[in-house]
Write a protein that holds these residues in place. Sequence first.
Motif, PDB file in Angstrom:
ATOM      1  N   ARG A 188      79.489  32.554  26.392  1.00  0.00           N
ATOM      2  CA  ARG A 188      81.238  33.091  25.890  1.00  0.00           C
ATOM      3  C   ARG A 188      81.262  31.722  24.481  1.00  0.00           C
ATOM      4  N   ALA A 240      88.611  30.705  46.072  1.00  0.00           N
ATOM      5  CA  ALA A 240      88.348  29.062  45.852  1.00  0.00           C
ATOM      6  C   ALA A 240      88.698  28.725  47.258  1.00  0.00           C
ATOM      7  N   GLY A 280      77.688  37.981  35.266  1.00  0.00           N
ATOM      8  CA  GLY A 280      78.687  37.420  35.631  1.00  0.00           C
ATOM      9  C   GLY A 280      78.480  36.335  34.307  1.00  0.00           C
ATOM     10  N   ILE A 286      76.959  35.770  31.712  1.00  0.00           N
ATOM     11  CA  ILE A 286      78.057  35.984  29.982  1.00  0.00           C
ATOM     12  C   ILE A 286      78.915  35.421  29.837  1.00  0.00           C
ATOM     13  N   PHE A 330      85.742  41.752  29.539  1.00  0.00           N
ATOM     14  CA  PHE A 330      85.481  40.479  28.934  1.00  0.00           C
ATOM     15  C   PHE A 330      84.246  41.141  28.456  1.00  0.00           C
ATOM     16  N   ILE A 344      94.627  28.798  40.517  1.00  0.00           N
ATOM     17  CA  ILE A 344      93.281  29.045  41.303  1.00  0.00           C
ATOM     18  C   ILE A 344      92.421  27.688  41.143  1.00  0.00           C
ATOM     19  N   GLN A 345      92.078  27.591  39.241  1.00  0.00           N
ATOM     20  CA  GLN A 345      91.027  26.410  39.185  1.00  0.00           C
ATOM     21  C   GLN A 345      91.279  25.398  39.953  1.00  0.00           C
ATOM     22  N   VAL A 359      99.753  36.012  43.446  1.00  0.00           N
ATOM     23  CA  VAL A 359      99.767  37.792  43.848  1.00  0.00           C
ATOM     24  C   VAL A 359     100.788  38.476  45.038  1.00  0.00           C
ATOM     25  N   ILE A 362      91.682  38.767  33.170  1.00  0.00           N
ATOM     26  CA  ILE A 362      90.195  38.634  31.962  1.00  0.00           C
ATOM     27  C   ILE A 362      90.647  38.444  30.467  1.00  0.00           C
ATOM     28  N   ILE A 364      81.306  45.655  38.134  1.00  0.00           N
ATOM     29  CA  ILE A 364      82.150  44.228  37.311  1.00  0.00           C
ATOM     30  C   ILE A 364      82.982  43.658  37.969  1.00  0.00           C
ATOM     31  N   LEU A 407      83.893  31.752  38.879  1.00  0.00           N
ATOM     32  CA  LEU A 407      84.072  31.760  40.614  1.00  0.00           C
ATOM     33  C   LEU A 407      82.845  32.203  41.941  1.00  0.00           C
ATOM     34  N   LEU A 412      84.699  39.851  23.885  1.00  0.00           N
ATOM     35  CA  LEU A 412      83.589  39.330  23.676  1.00  0.00           C
ATOM     36  C   LEU A 412      83.000  40.145  22.624  1.00  0.00           C
ATOM     37  N   PHE A 441      81.993  35.753  35.669  1.00  0.00           N
ATOM     38  CA  PHE A 441      81.934  35.254  34.208  1.00  0.00           C
ATOM     39  C   PHE A 441      83.677  34.243  34.382  1.00  0.00           C
ATOM     40  N   LEU A 442      84.491  34.270  35.165  1.00  0.00           N
ATOM     41  CA  LEU A 442      85.837  32.957  35.662  1.00  0.00           C
ATOM     42  C   LEU A 442      85.294  31.890  36.060  1.00  0.00           C
ATOM     43  N   ALA A 473      81.085  40.612  38.621  1.00  0.00           N
ATOM     44  CA  ALA A 473      80.856  39.863  37.468  1.00  0.00           C
ATOM     45  C   ALA A 473      81.740  39.144  37.282  1.00  0.00           C
ATOM     46  N   SER A 474      83.477  39.929  36.974  1.00  0.00           N
ATOM     47  CA  SER A 474      84.404  39.545  36.638  1.00  0.00           C
ATOM     48  C   SER A 474      84.540  37.519  37.187  1.00  0.00           C
ATOM     49  N   ILE A 510      91.102  41.337  42.222  1.00  0.00           N
ATOM     50  CA  ILE A 510      90.613  40.505  42.106  1.00  0.00           C
ATOM     51  C   ILE A 510      91.240  39.019  42.083  1.00  0.00           C
ATOM     52  N   LEU A 511      92.331  39.562  42.531  1.00  0.00           N
ATOM     53  CA  LEU A 511      93.205  38.340  42.111  1.00  0.00           C
ATOM     54  C   LEU A 511      92.766  37.158  44.077  1.00  0.00           C
ATOM     55  N   LEU A 557      89.660  35.834  44.120  1.00  0.00           N
ATOM     56  CA  LEU A 557      89.276  34.766  43.402  1.00  0.00           C
ATOM     57  C   LEU A 557      90.309  33.656  44.378  1.00  0.00           C
TER      58      LEU A 557
END
Lengths: 309, 279
Positions: B239, B135, B232, B235, A149, A270-271, A282, A252, B212, B222, A153, B219-220, B215-216, B127-128, B131
Amino acid sequence: MISVKTLSFITGRALQGVVVMFGVSLIVFFALFLTGDPAALMMPPEASRAEIEAFRQAMGFNDPVLVQYLRFVGGILHGEFGNSLRFQRPALDLLLDRLPATALLAFVALAWSSLLGFVLGTIAAIRQNSGIDFAIRVISLLGQAIPVFWLALLLIIVFSLNLRWLPSSGIGTVQQLVLPSLALGAYYFSAITRLVRASLIEVLGENYIRTARAKGISNWRIVVHHALRNALIPVITVQGMYFASLLGGALITEIIFAWPGIGRLAVDSIQTKDFPVVQAVVIFAALVFVVMNFLVDIAYVFLNPRIRL
Amino acid sequence: MTRFWTVRRNADAVLAVALLAAVAGLCILVPLLWPLDPTRGLLTATFRPPMSVVDGQLHPLGTDQLGRDLLARLGLGTAISLGIVLLAAVISVVLGTVLGMLAGYFGGWLDIVIMRAVDIQLAIPFILLILLIVAVVGPSMGNLVVVLGVTGWAIFARVARARTLEVRELEYVEASRAIGLSNTAIIFRHVLPNIVGPQTVLVTLDLPRLIILEASVGFLGLGVQPPTPTLGNLIGEGRSFILLANWLVLYPGLTIGALVVGCNLLGDWLVRRADRRNA
């Protein structure tokens, strides 16, 4: 010729893959039960008690857990992940709609990173401990250190905002593909460079390479005909794993560059707590991983006859 | 012919320690000594570039969209991110080592079950999965530590198992079994010490991945929730303002880069040192 041993190896690996997918389905299913009440989780917070109860009934959350799980697995086997709560469409359809975009991005990213990584890794190995080698090592170290990410950027700041060369979002033109695939491929480029370099250096130290040198074969010929072939075996193994894990990075990258692929679908879902879609993504990602690893295992056997089964 | 990059074989370790020490200084000294509040800002002093002075107060890294001092936020954010990552690493190592030793030492069905679990773990994109779980259970610091820790044990289990399989066959292990030592005692007194070394190296090499990853997630949006800073979400928040204030993205990114390069160099150096000793 495929021997019986090879065949039983392949079947064994396939069975292993099935077991893994079964485990993945267990985890994905029970993740929703971590808070104890999936119905309350999926409904908006302002929903009334009666609405939640009706939803619970409609989704079948009142049935015994085992029945629900079997229904879940049965659905998956028929390609049904349930309807998206947001779009009221089958989750799988949503996923398949977005798949080409992600596949394109992943393919381009993997293509440039493999090619460049391969070339630079080879140069670095042949010119070990030279200035070029040092420069390539620094680049690949940085490539692995920079989070996707942040790199994305930076690319936007430099190429979209300051230089105004390339668009920072969207899909459709070749220009729009450049920045996302650069960002996504950077990590793999570094990893492959390092791997090719290490692997080739090891092979170049082998006895048969020394023999070839002693016979007076040119350096270039030795590398191309004798060394690279063997040096590539570990690279291919890792390649398969990278391709599968590319989806994590794609998540990302797609968010930042507004790329309408699976990763963005997953994060959006998810959000908004659209869990059927999340489950579909998944499971799909895990399936890609398992299939890729299976193919790599098989390729490995055929590429490297020294492996005893 | 020696050139400067081959002169000192430990040069990269020196660089690694320097980078890590700089980050450690940032996340220890700034929260302790820097007088500015990382969560409170002056709305009259938003988006001040680095080295600007507001009311006689220097902002070495500038201020953000709410006029908060970026140095203070970066210091606290790095400390929080590192805290989460290190605790998660401890969970991963302990879990992975114990399961790997059990699988390697006892073999049989236990081995099969644990190693299949490793395969399953590795098949799901980290990461999935993270998340998804965050969530469901909600994004608190504690949840994040547990989720990151529990999803990272697989590679430690693999290494621990492989090492245990080797050690199990050694004569002194056989001897301890012969004098009637219990399995627990053998595992913890004779097998474990052989695993600590490789696992330490592995942690160093695995930390960048965790850094990382954390941070990811941040960043998202969550991860740990604002106004608490992490690397994270600094950033992630910055953004939206990259056109106006690129320093908000630049410095947290450089911090992550320094951490990751530091860990990678240190890990590589440890591996080489172990190889040299074995050779």
